[in-house]
Design a protein around this motif. Structure first.
Motif, PDB file in Angstrom:
ATOM      1  N   TRP A   6      65.706  18.889  59.856  1.00 36.01           N
ATOM      2  CA  TRP A   6      66.265  17.646  60.357  1.00 36.01           C
ATOM      3  C   TRP A   6      65.335  16.492  60.018  1.00 36.01           C
ATOM      4  CZ3 TRP A   6      63.752  14.652  64.102  1.00 36.01           C
ATOM      5  CH2 TRP A   6      62.680  15.266  64.764  1.00 36.01           C
ATOM      6  N   ILE A   9      66.430   9.114  61.426  1.00 34.37           N
ATOM      7  CA  ILE A   9      67.091   8.012  60.731  1.00 34.37           C
ATOM      8  C   ILE A   9      66.991   6.752  61.587  1.00 34.37           C
ATOM      9  CG2 ILE A   9      68.699   9.506  59.489  1.00 34.37           C
ATOM     10  CD1 ILE A   9      70.844   8.768  61.495  1.00 34.37           C
ATOM     11  N   THR A  10      67.118   5.605  60.946  1.00 37.43           N
ATOM     12  CA  THR A  10      67.043   4.337  61.661  1.00 37.43           C
ATOM     13  C   THR A  10      68.336   4.089  62.424  1.00 37.43           C
ATOM     14  OG1 THR A  10      67.964   3.055  59.834  1.00 37.43           O
ATOM     15  CG2 THR A  10      65.573   3.412  59.833  1.00 37.43           C
ATOM     16  N   GLN A  11      68.280   3.171  63.377  1.00 40.06           N
ATOM     17  CA  GLN A  11      69.469   2.832  64.142  1.00 40.06           C
ATOM     18  C   GLN A  11      70.542   2.222  63.245  1.00 40.06           C
ATOM     19  OE1 GLN A  11      69.916   3.528  67.500  1.00 40.06           O
ATOM     20  NE2 GLN A  11      72.031   3.026  66.956  1.00 40.06           N
ATOM     21  N   SER A  14      72.212   5.020  61.452  1.00 38.06           N
ATOM     22  CA  SER A  14      72.999   5.773  62.432  1.00 38.06           C
ATOM     23  C   SER A  14      74.313   5.068  62.735  1.00 38.06           C
ATOM     24  CB  SER A  14      72.194   5.949  63.715  1.00 38.06           C
ATOM     25  OG  SER A  14      72.974   6.570  64.714  1.00 38.06           O
ATOM     26  N   ASP A  15      74.265   3.762  62.937  1.00 38.44           N
ATOM     27  CA  ASP A  15      75.482   3.003  63.239  1.00 38.44           C
ATOM     28  C   ASP A  15      76.452   3.024  62.064  1.00 38.44           C
ATOM     29  OD1 ASP A  15      74.400   2.414  65.694  1.00 38.44           O
ATOM     30  OD2 ASP A  15      73.717   0.400  65.119  1.00 38.44           O
ATOM     31  N   ARG A  18      78.005   6.520  61.802  1.00 38.86           N
ATOM     32  CA  ARG A  18      78.952   6.719  62.902  1.00 38.86           C
ATOM     33  C   ARG A  18      80.267   5.991  62.600  1.00 38.86           C
ATOM     34  NH1 ARG A  18      78.075   8.464  68.050  1.00 38.86           N
ATOM     35  NH2 ARG A  18      75.812   8.392  67.684  1.00 38.86           N
ATOM     36  N   LEU A  85      75.764  15.647  59.658  1.00 39.30           N
ATOM     37  CA  LEU A  85      75.566  14.684  60.727  1.00 39.30           C
ATOM     38  C   LEU A  85      76.041  15.328  62.022  1.00 39.30           C
ATOM     39  CD1 LEU A  85      77.185  11.641  58.876  1.00 39.30           C
ATOM     40  CD2 LEU A  85      74.810  12.421  58.756  1.00 39.30           C
ATOM     41  N   PHE A  87      76.934  14.628  66.030  1.00 37.59           N
ATOM     42  CA  PHE A  87      77.214  13.620  67.053  1.00 37.59           C
ATOM     43  C   PHE A  87      77.548  14.335  68.355  1.00 37.59           C
ATOM     44  CE2 PHE A  87      78.449  11.894  62.939  1.00 37.59           C
ATOM     45  CZ  PHE A  87      77.787  10.669  62.923  1.00 37.59           C
TER      46      PHE A  87
END
Length: 274
Positions: A6, A9-11, A14-15, A18, A85, A87
């Motif tokens: 794993w 990752i940065t926000q 990630s956004d 998603r 990924l 979630f």
């Protein structure tokens, strides 16, 4: 079989991911039961149970992100076959999987000269870079797999290797081999061709060759159905390189007679409606 790691990752990433996954799921308006010959389109997915695949081996590693499995060096992530990924929400855990492209291969990335535009000029960027595409090959949720790209799904989970093994078992079954005068020609026709392997497994699943009534009708109506198939004196199919395609069409029951147009058609798959 799978050795997963794993990576943080940065926000921002990630956004973005998603949003890509959310958009991909919103685009789905039809589910089709996974079949060896079934195909989906841009707004549909093929569905099958997760327990029919090796996804549990991947899911188990993803659910246990220990410090020892964290990516800390470039070589630990380069040449990865696919990325996933994960979630987690109150509704459950959604996995989204994508097979990697050429940018993840060390050999390809070493031969590329990457440049960036900044301050009104181009400059070389020597930082390692990977292309993460906003298109996912399949999803896993609540015990089911939803496949948007069948070829990539089968590649990631090694489904093709399973097809090869299943075909080998099929030609060694007397129920199947006994309908032929010899099966070497059939085996050579299929070989490692993924399309013919799928068709062979579909023949096994349909099982028409096990039905004496079906096989008798094939012998009786072969000529009028326009099928290039020969039989020996014992009623067995005599396979030839030029007739194998028609043999497969017949055993799949994919040579159909339209009552409306009075024409014969070859079809890719069949769905019984009555």
């Amino acid at each position: 079989m799978f050795n997963g790691r794993w990576v943080g990752i940065t926000q921002n990433l990630s956004d973005t991911l998603r949003g890509a996954v959310s958009q991909a799921l919103e685009n789905v308006n039809e589910t089709i039961e996974y079949d060896i010959l079934a195909q989906n389109h841009e707004t549909s997915v093929l569905t099958l149970g997760a327990d029919e695949t090796h996804i549990g081996l991947i899911e188990g590693q993803a659910a246990n992100p220990t410090e020892a499995r964290k990516v800390t060096r470039l070589e630990q992530i380069a040449n990865a076959e696919f990325y996933m990924l994960r979630f987690a929400s109150d509704a459950g855990v959604l996995l989204a999987v994508r097979k990697t492209n050429a940018t993840w291969k060390t050999r390809r990335s070493c031969n590329a000269l990457r440049a960036v535009f900044q301050d009104e000029e181009l400059d070389i960027d020597t930082r390692p870079a990977f292309s993460i595409e906003p298109f996912l090959d399949f999803f896993v949720f609540d015990g089911d797999v939803f496949v948007s790209n069948k070829t990539r799904f089968e590649s990631v989970l090694d489904y093709r290797a399973g097809h090869t093994e299943a075909f080998h078992d099929l030609v060694n079954q007397s129920e199947f081999s006994d309908i032929f005068s010899e099966v070497t020609t059939i085996a050579e026709f299929v070989g490692t061709n993924k399309i013919q392997l799928r068709r062979a497994i579909a023949i096994r699943e349909k099982g028409h060759f096990r039905d004496p009534n079906f096989m008798q009708k094939l012998r009786t109506h072969c000529a009028e159905m326009g099928l290039n198939i020969d039989f020996d004196d014992e009623g067995r199919i005599v396979p030839k390189p030029e007739s194998c395609r028609d043999i497969f069409q017949a055993l799949l029951d994919h040579r159909l007679d339209s009552r409306l147009s009075q024409r014969l058609y070859d079809v890719q798959s069949t769905e019984q409606v009555g």
